[in-house]
Motif scaffolding. Structure first.
Motif, PDB file in Angstrom:
ATOM      1  N   UNK A   1      45.133  20.097  69.920  1.00 36.72           N
ATOM      2  CA  UNK A   1      43.723  19.705  69.953  1.00 36.72           C
ATOM      3  C   UNK A   1      43.004  20.341  71.128  1.00 36.72           C
ATOM      4  N   UNK A   2      43.717  20.395  72.275  1.00 37.84           N
ATOM      5  CA  UNK A   2      43.108  21.037  73.441  1.00 37.84           C
ATOM      6  C   UNK A   2      42.868  22.525  73.181  1.00 37.84           C
ATOM      7  N   UNK A   3      43.824  23.165  72.523  1.00 37.39           N
ATOM      8  CA  UNK A   3      43.660  24.584  72.195  1.00 37.39           C
ATOM      9  C   UNK A   3      42.500  24.788  71.231  1.00 37.39           C
ATOM     10  N   UNK A   4      42.348  23.887  70.251  1.00 41.74           N
ATOM     11  CA  UNK A   4      41.221  23.985  69.320  1.00 41.74           C
ATOM     12  C   UNK A   4      39.894  23.792  70.038  1.00 41.74           C
TER      13      UNK A   4
ATOM     14  N   UNK B   1      39.324  24.475  73.196  1.00 44.79           N
ATOM     15  CA  UNK B   1      39.075  25.699  73.968  1.00 44.79           C
ATOM     16  C   UNK B   1      38.608  26.825  73.054  1.00 44.79           C
ATOM     17  N   UNK B   2      39.207  26.904  71.877  1.00 44.72           N
ATOM     18  CA  UNK B   2      38.793  27.945  70.936  1.00 44.72           C
ATOM     19  C   UNK B   2      37.357  27.731  70.481  1.00 44.72           C
ATOM     20  N   UNK B   3      36.999  26.454  70.215  1.00 45.79           N
ATOM     21  CA  UNK B   3      35.636  26.153  69.807  1.00 45.79           C
ATOM     22  C   UNK B   3      34.642  26.477  70.914  1.00 45.79           C
ATOM     23  N   UNK B   4      35.014  26.173  72.161  1.00 48.52           N
ATOM     24  CA  UNK B   4      34.130  26.464  73.288  1.00 48.52           C
ATOM     25  C   UNK B   4      33.972  27.969  73.485  1.00 48.52           C
ATOM     26  N   UNK B   5      35.064  28.697  73.371  1.00 44.12           N
ATOM     27  CA  UNK B   5      34.992  30.146  73.503  1.00 44.12           C
ATOM     28  C   UNK B   5      34.158  30.757  72.380  1.00 44.12           C
ATOM     29  N   UNK B   6      34.269  30.194  71.160  1.00 41.95           N
ATOM     30  CA  UNK B   6      33.460  30.677  70.053  1.00 41.95           C
ATOM     31  C   UNK B   6      31.975  30.411  70.311  1.00 41.95           C
ATOM     32  N   UNK B   7      31.698  29.237  70.904  1.00 46.74           N
ATOM     33  CA  UNK B   7      30.307  28.922  71.252  1.00 46.74           C
ATOM     34  C   UNK B   7      29.775  29.913  72.282  1.00 46.74           C
ATOM     35  N   UNK B   8      30.597  30.220  73.297  1.00 48.01           N
ATOM     36  CA  UNK B   8      30.164  31.200  74.288  1.00 48.01           C
ATOM     37  C   UNK B   8      29.965  32.571  73.658  1.00 48.01           C
ATOM     38  N   UNK B   9      30.839  32.927  72.736  1.00 49.97           N
ATOM     39  CA  UNK B   9      30.710  34.218  72.054  1.00 49.97           C
ATOM     40  C   UNK B   9      29.423  34.274  71.237  1.00 49.97           C
ATOM     41  N   UNK B  10      29.146  33.195  70.493  1.00 50.13           N
ATOM     42  CA  UNK B  10      27.910  33.158  69.709  1.00 50.13           C
ATOM     43  C   UNK B  10      26.675  33.223  70.603  1.00 50.13           C
ATOM     44  N   UNK B  11      26.735  32.509  71.741  1.00 50.94           N
ATOM     45  CA  UNK B  11      25.611  32.534  72.673  1.00 50.94           C
ATOM     46  C   UNK B  11      25.406  33.926  73.248  1.00 50.94           C
ATOM     47  N   UNK B  12      26.512  34.587  73.604  1.00 54.83           N
ATOM     48  CA  UNK B  12      26.400  35.951  74.122  1.00 54.83           C
ATOM     49  C   UNK B  12      25.858  36.900  73.060  1.00 54.83           C
ATOM     50  N   UNK B  13      26.273  36.691  71.798  1.00 58.70           N
ATOM     51  CA  UNK B  13      25.775  37.526  70.709  1.00 58.70           C
ATOM     52  C   UNK B  13      24.265  37.318  70.524  1.00 58.70           C
ATOM     53  N   UNK B  14      23.826  36.059  70.596  1.00 56.10           N
ATOM     54  CA  UNK B  14      22.402  35.779  70.460  1.00 56.10           C
ATOM     55  C   UNK B  14      21.606  36.412  71.602  1.00 56.10           C
ATOM     56  N   UNK B  15      22.142  36.307  72.828  1.00 55.66           N
ATOM     57  CA  UNK B  15      21.461  36.927  73.965  1.00 55.66           C
ATOM     58  C   UNK B  15      21.393  38.432  73.820  1.00 55.66           C
TER      59      UNK B  15
END
Length: 219
Positions: A52-55, A57-71
């Motif tokens: 669950x912790x890995x999921x 972290x993966x979800x948070x990293x995906x959020x950061x990736x999406x945010x960076x893509x939007x920027x």
């Protein structure tokens, strides 16, 4: 002689169930099994927690990736808008439309046009700058459209003097003509420079000025 009390016969103990009698034979195996089961359950819970912790972290990293893509997409869009509108912005800036008003430039432009066109004497009066309202909604962002009203009086030899004057003036600044009134003057005989018309116009010199930040707002 009366007989004494009778003695109670001893109770017969029921034999223990076989699985209790034979438990010592499997005691070690049972303890080992219980310990192993406890460890296995603990491992299952620990694995689930780590998963669950890995999921997360993966979800948070995906959020950061999406945010960076939007920027990145927004930055590319802003770059394209800058390349598209920068020439127009520089032109408006050169005309004095963007930034603080420059009345000295307006006065100098009027003087130069009058000399170059050899126009008859003219007079004008510029009022204090005020917010300028237009019909409909105008998106100006952090800027505010402001106007300075100018009353202009000109003596004209013919109508084209006014037209040429306003055309040349548009090359020196941005303004809106609120209205013009032409009147024919009395006959001046054969005088070559006698005005045949007079013009009274109202112009609004326009500037787009950045608004000061609101009190208490961070810069």
């Amino acid at each position: 002689m009366s007989p004494g009390p009778k003695k109670k016969a001893p109770r017969r103990r029921l034999p223990l169930p076989y699985w209790i009698r034979e438990f010592p034979l499997i005691r070690t195996a049972a303890v080992t099994f219980a310990g192993t089961a406890g460890i296995a359950i603990a491992c299952v819970f620990a694995t689930h927690w780590h998963l669950q912790a890995a999921r997360d972290r993966e979800s948070y990293q995906q959020h950061l990736r999406n945010l960076a893509q939007q920027n990145f997409v927004q930055a590319e869009s802003e770059k394209q808008e800058i390349r598209l509108y920068q020439p127009q912005f520089l032109t408006l800036q050169r005309l004095g439309f963007v930034g603080s008003e420059n009345r000295l430039a307006w006065v100098e432009a009027i003087r130069q046009i009058q000399e170059q066109r050899r126009l008859l004497p003219l007079t004008y009066e510029i009022e204090p700058q005020q917010p300028y309202r237009v019909e409909g909604r105008l998106a100006t962002g952090d800027y505010q459209l402001r106007g300075s009203r100018m009353a202009l009086h000109m003596d004209l030899l013919h109508e084209l003097d006014l037209l040429y004057f306003l055309t040349d003036l548009r090359q020196r600044g941005v303004f809106a003509v609120q209205g013009c009134e032409l009147r024919r003057t009395a006959s001046a005989g054969n005088a070559p420079l006698a005005p045949s018309l007079t013009a009274d116009c109202v112009l609004n010199w326009l500037t787009l000025t950045r608004q000061p930040p609101a009190r208490g707002a961070r810069p």
